[in-house]
Design a protein around this motif. Sequence first.
Motif, short mmCIF file in Angstrom:
data_model
loop_
_atom_site.label_atom_id
_atom_site.label_comp_id
_atom_site.label_asym_id
_atom_site.label_seq_id
_atom_site.Cartn_x
_atom_site.Cartn_y
_atom_site.Cartn_z
N GLY A 198 0.94 -1.40 0.08
CA GLY A 198 -0.16 0.03 -0.12
C GLY A 198 0.26 1.11 -0.05
O GLY A 198 0.33 2.51 0.41
N PHE A 199 2.11 0.96 -0.68
CA PHE A 199 3.03 2.64 -0.79
C PHE A 199 3.49 3.00 0.74
O PHE A 199 3.31 4.09 1.00
N PHE A 219 7.74 -5.18 -1.27
CA PHE A 219 8.21 -4.86 -3.40
C PHE A 219 9.60 -4.82 -3.26
O PHE A 219 9.20 -3.27 -2.60
N VAL A 220 10.65 -5.01 -3.62
CA VAL A 220 11.46 -3.88 -3.33
C VAL A 220 12.27 -3.91 -4.43
O VAL A 220 12.55 -4.83 -5.75
#
Length: 295
Positions: A198-199, A219-220
């Motif tokens: 979700g940022f 998330f990378v």
Amino acid sequence: MSSRAVSRAVLVALVAGALSSCGGGSSPSSPSTGPSTPPQAVRTVLGTTDFTLRPATATFKSIDNPPIGTMDATADWGNPANTINLYATDGRCPGFVELQAGRCTVLARAEGAAKPKKVTFSNTTANAVYLFWISNAGTSNESGGLEIGVTTQGPIVNPPSTGSPSPTPSGGGDPRAGLPPGPVTQARAAIRSIDQGGFDYRDPQQDSAGNWIVYPGEFVVFDLSQRNGAGDKCQWINDPVWSVDDQDGALDIKGSSQPFLLRVDVVHKGYFEVSAKIDGIESNILPIISMGHTE
């Protein structure tokens, strides 16, 4: 000369003097010009970030292309019993373990029990990249904040960016334009961002063994920066090629329209390594552990 003539001569002299002092006559006086005002020193905040570090871990914040001036950074935190150390290096430092081993160019350091910590140094180089490292040498988790600024002669027009943006922008134009010439002699791979979902971004952390820490569900994004022999970001010939050694199957590699970026989803626990190669130059290898939040 009669007394009447003398009085008339004195009167003429007085009138002429009065006209001269009022700016009359054929040779008006020029207005005086004072010294020009020297430019004033102005401090501009380039970036701020919060951090939370477990004991014996470190994180960093990157500042790209700051203006020439005096750089400064201040770190503060809650528990005075915990020791937080602060360092500034050039952009080539691959990790905190390398910094501790003396393999990085340390421009300033603040160590010990005192808080807050502050470092300053002069930036005299265009196209520079600086890394500001925070390490937790205490015995418990610690949270705090970092502020980075620069003092220049007069205000700056366009503040520099934080992080390490890709040399290949999404818009048109040659991304090599404006960069110093190559050849590439150095390449550095780094973690650009970690999205927890979700940022919700967090800072990358490195443990005492030199492993970068990620968790399943994150998330990378990794990025690569290239430099010439002078240490400047420079022009390149061929886009980089990424290498991922993921024998534990911890990752789901995503596509990217920007070759300087590698995007992955962390889907399982495990160990993996990331590196890249550009114009025949190998980057550093990033050792990464995907672990559970309770480990």
